[in-house]
Design a protein around this motif. Structure first.
Motif, mmCIF file in Angstrom:
data_model
loop_
_atom_site.group_PDB
_atom_site.id
_atom_site.type_symbol
_atom_site.label_atom_id
_atom_site.label_comp_id
_atom_site.label_asym_id
_atom_site.label_seq_id
_atom_site.Cartn_x
_atom_site.Cartn_y
_atom_site.Cartn_z
ATOM 1 N N PHE A 1 0.836 -1.190 0.000
ATOM 2 C CA PHE A 1 0.000 0.000 0.000
ATOM 3 C C PHE A 1 0.870 1.238 0.000
ATOM 4 C CE2 PHE A 1 -2.715 -3.287 1.733
ATOM 5 C CZ PHE A 1 -3.827 -3.138 0.924
ATOM 6 N N PRO A 2 0.653 2.103 -0.977
ATOM 7 C CA PRO A 2 1.488 3.306 -1.077
ATOM 8 C C PRO A 2 1.140 4.314 0.011
ATOM 9 C CG PRO A 2 -0.223 3.337 -2.758
ATOM 10 C CD PRO A 2 -0.353 2.026 -2.034
ATOM 11 N N TRP A 3 2.164 4.894 0.565
ATOM 12 C CA TRP A 3 1.994 5.946 1.566
ATOM 13 C C TRP A 3 2.233 7.303 0.917
ATOM 14 C CZ3 TRP A 3 0.370 6.144 6.537
ATOM 15 C CH2 TRP A 3 0.194 4.926 7.208
ATOM 16 N N VAL A 4 1.328 8.227 1.223
ATOM 17 C CA VAL A 4 1.531 9.608 0.800
ATOM 18 C C VAL A 4 2.264 10.340 1.926
ATOM 19 C CG1 VAL A 4 0.395 11.774 0.173
ATOM 20 C CG2 VAL A 4 -0.521 9.586 -0.653
ATOM 21 N N TRP A 5 3.361 10.971 1.582
ATOM 22 C CA TRP A 5 4.172 11.717 2.546
ATOM 23 C C TRP A 5 4.087 13.197 2.219
ATOM 24 C CZ3 TRP A 5 7.997 9.655 6.133
ATOM 25 C CH2 TRP A 5 8.014 8.248 6.200
ATOM 26 N N LEU A 6 4.002 13.996 3.260
ATOM 27 C CA LEU A 6 4.092 15.441 3.092
ATOM 28 C C LEU A 6 5.567 15.847 3.135
ATOM 29 C CD1 LEU A 6 1.264 16.717 5.459
ATOM 30 C CD2 LEU A 6 1.141 16.250 3.004
ATOM 31 N N ILE A 7 5.930 16.723 2.210
ATOM 32 C CA ILE A 7 7.314 17.200 2.198
ATOM 33 C C ILE A 7 7.557 18.138 3.388
ATOM 34 C CG2 ILE A 7 9.069 18.431 0.858
ATOM 35 C CD1 ILE A 7 8.179 15.832 -0.432
ATOM 36 N N ASN A 8 6.599 19.025 3.624
ATOM 37 C CA ASN A 8 6.745 19.990 4.715
ATOM 38 C C ASN A 8 5.771 19.659 5.841
ATOM 39 O OD1 ASN A 8 8.630 21.709 3.251
ATOM 40 N ND2 ASN A 8 6.868 22.168 1.947
ATOM 41 N N ASN A 9 6.285 19.358 7.004
ATOM 42 C CA ASN A 9 5.433 18.988 8.129
ATOM 43 C C ASN A 9 4.423 20.083 8.488
ATOM 44 O OD1 ASN A 9 7.400 17.045 8.031
ATOM 45 N ND2 ASN A 9 7.730 16.960 10.239
ATOM 46 N N ASP A 10 4.790 21.341 8.215
ATOM 47 C CA ASP A 10 3.904 22.448 8.567
ATOM 48 C C ASP A 10 2.617 22.444 7.748
ATOM 49 O OD1 ASP A 10 5.817 23.239 10.327
ATOM 50 O OD2 ASP A 10 6.609 24.862 9.084
ATOM 51 N N ASP A 11 2.592 21.687 6.653
ATOM 52 C CA ASP A 11 1.397 21.648 5.804
ATOM 53 C C ASP A 11 0.301 20.750 6.368
ATOM 54 O OD1 ASP A 11 2.387 23.365 3.898
ATOM 55 O OD2 ASP A 11 3.261 21.775 2.686
ATOM 56 N N LEU A 12 0.591 20.058 7.466
ATOM 57 C CA LEU A 12 -0.340 19.038 7.937
ATOM 58 C C LEU A 12 -1.773 19.536 8.165
ATOM 59 C CD1 LEU A 12 -0.922 16.149 8.785
ATOM 60 C CD2 LEU A 12 -0.125 16.706 11.085
ATOM 61 N N PRO A 13 -1.989 20.673 8.850
ATOM 62 C CA PRO A 13 -3.389 21.081 9.088
ATOM 63 C C PRO A 13 -4.167 21.267 7.790
ATOM 64 C CG PRO A 13 -1.879 22.360 10.460
ATOM 65 C CD PRO A 13 -1.029 21.588 9.493
ATOM 66 N N ILE A 14 -3.546 21.914 6.801
ATOM 67 C CA ILE A 14 -4.252 22.130 5.529
ATOM 68 C C ILE A 14 -4.407 20.803 4.796
ATOM 69 C CG2 ILE A 14 -4.251 23.429 3.377
ATOM 70 C CD1 ILE A 14 -2.262 25.366 4.763
ATOM 71 N N ALA A 15 -3.344 19.994 4.826
ATOM 72 C CA ALA A 15 -3.407 18.711 4.139
ATOM 73 C C ALA A 15 -4.517 17.842 4.715
ATOM 74 C CB ALA A 15 -2.059 17.995 4.260
ATOM 75 N N GLN A 16 -4.707 17.927 6.026
ATOM 76 C CA GLN A 16 -5.754 17.121 6.659
ATOM 77 C C GLN A 16 -7.129 17.538 6.141
ATOM 78 O OE1 GLN A 16 -5.081 14.497 8.943
ATOM 79 N NE2 GLN A 16 -7.158 14.057 8.303
ATOM 80 N N SER A 17 -7.362 18.843 5.977
ATOM 81 C CA SER A 17 -8.666 19.286 5.489
ATOM 82 C C SER A 17 -8.834 18.933 4.016
ATOM 83 C CB SER A 17 -8.855 20.784 5.734
ATOM 84 O OG SER A 17 -7.945 21.525 4.965
ATOM 85 N N VAL A 18 -7.717 18.966 3.265
ATOM 86 C CA VAL A 18 -7.784 18.529 1.865
ATOM 87 C C VAL A 18 -8.157 17.055 1.801
ATOM 88 C CG1 VAL A 18 -6.449 18.161 -0.249
ATOM 89 C CG2 VAL A 18 -6.160 20.274 1.053
#
Ligand SMILES: [Zn+2]
Length: 104
Positions: free
Chosen positions: A46-63
């Motif tokens: 199963f492929p994992w999606v990784w965020l490059i910048n940890n600070d993007d997490l709140p926005i990425a979560q809503s996306v």
């Protein structure tokens, strides 16, 4: 780098990355080529999606929430298998159409 979401397959992973990039969030997929022996299913497939910048997490979560909701995966449960006779019953039915057993 931050481990973000385990996709069902590489197609879903790429769709999620597209959705993230539309919000200027950099992400990448790792793990989709980690399959073991031919035809053998493994959790590593199963492929994992990784965020490059940890600070993007709140926005990425809503996306991600929007992504899953748009796909219809969240509120809608899938079909279930009757414990009595093994028939597949559509979500929304609480008893088996074939033998009348309750959903467990
Ligand atoms: Zn049944």
């Amino acid at each position: 780098m931050l481990k973000f979401y385990e996709a069902r397959d590489s197609l879903e992973a790429r769709q999620l990355i597209d959705a993230l990039s539309a919000h200027r969030i950099e992400a990448t997929v790792l793990g989709e080529y980690l399959s073991g022996a031919a035809g053998e299913l493994s959790a590593l497939n199963f492929p994992w999606v990784w965020l490059i910048n940890n600070d993007d997490l709140p926005i990425a979560q809503s996306v991600l929430d929007g992504f899953l909701a748009a796909r219809g995966a969240l509120p809608k449960p899938g079909p279930w298998v009757c414990p009595g006779c093994g028939a597949q019953v559509d979500a929304g039915f609480e008893i088996c159409w074939q033998c009348g057993a309750d959903r467990k």
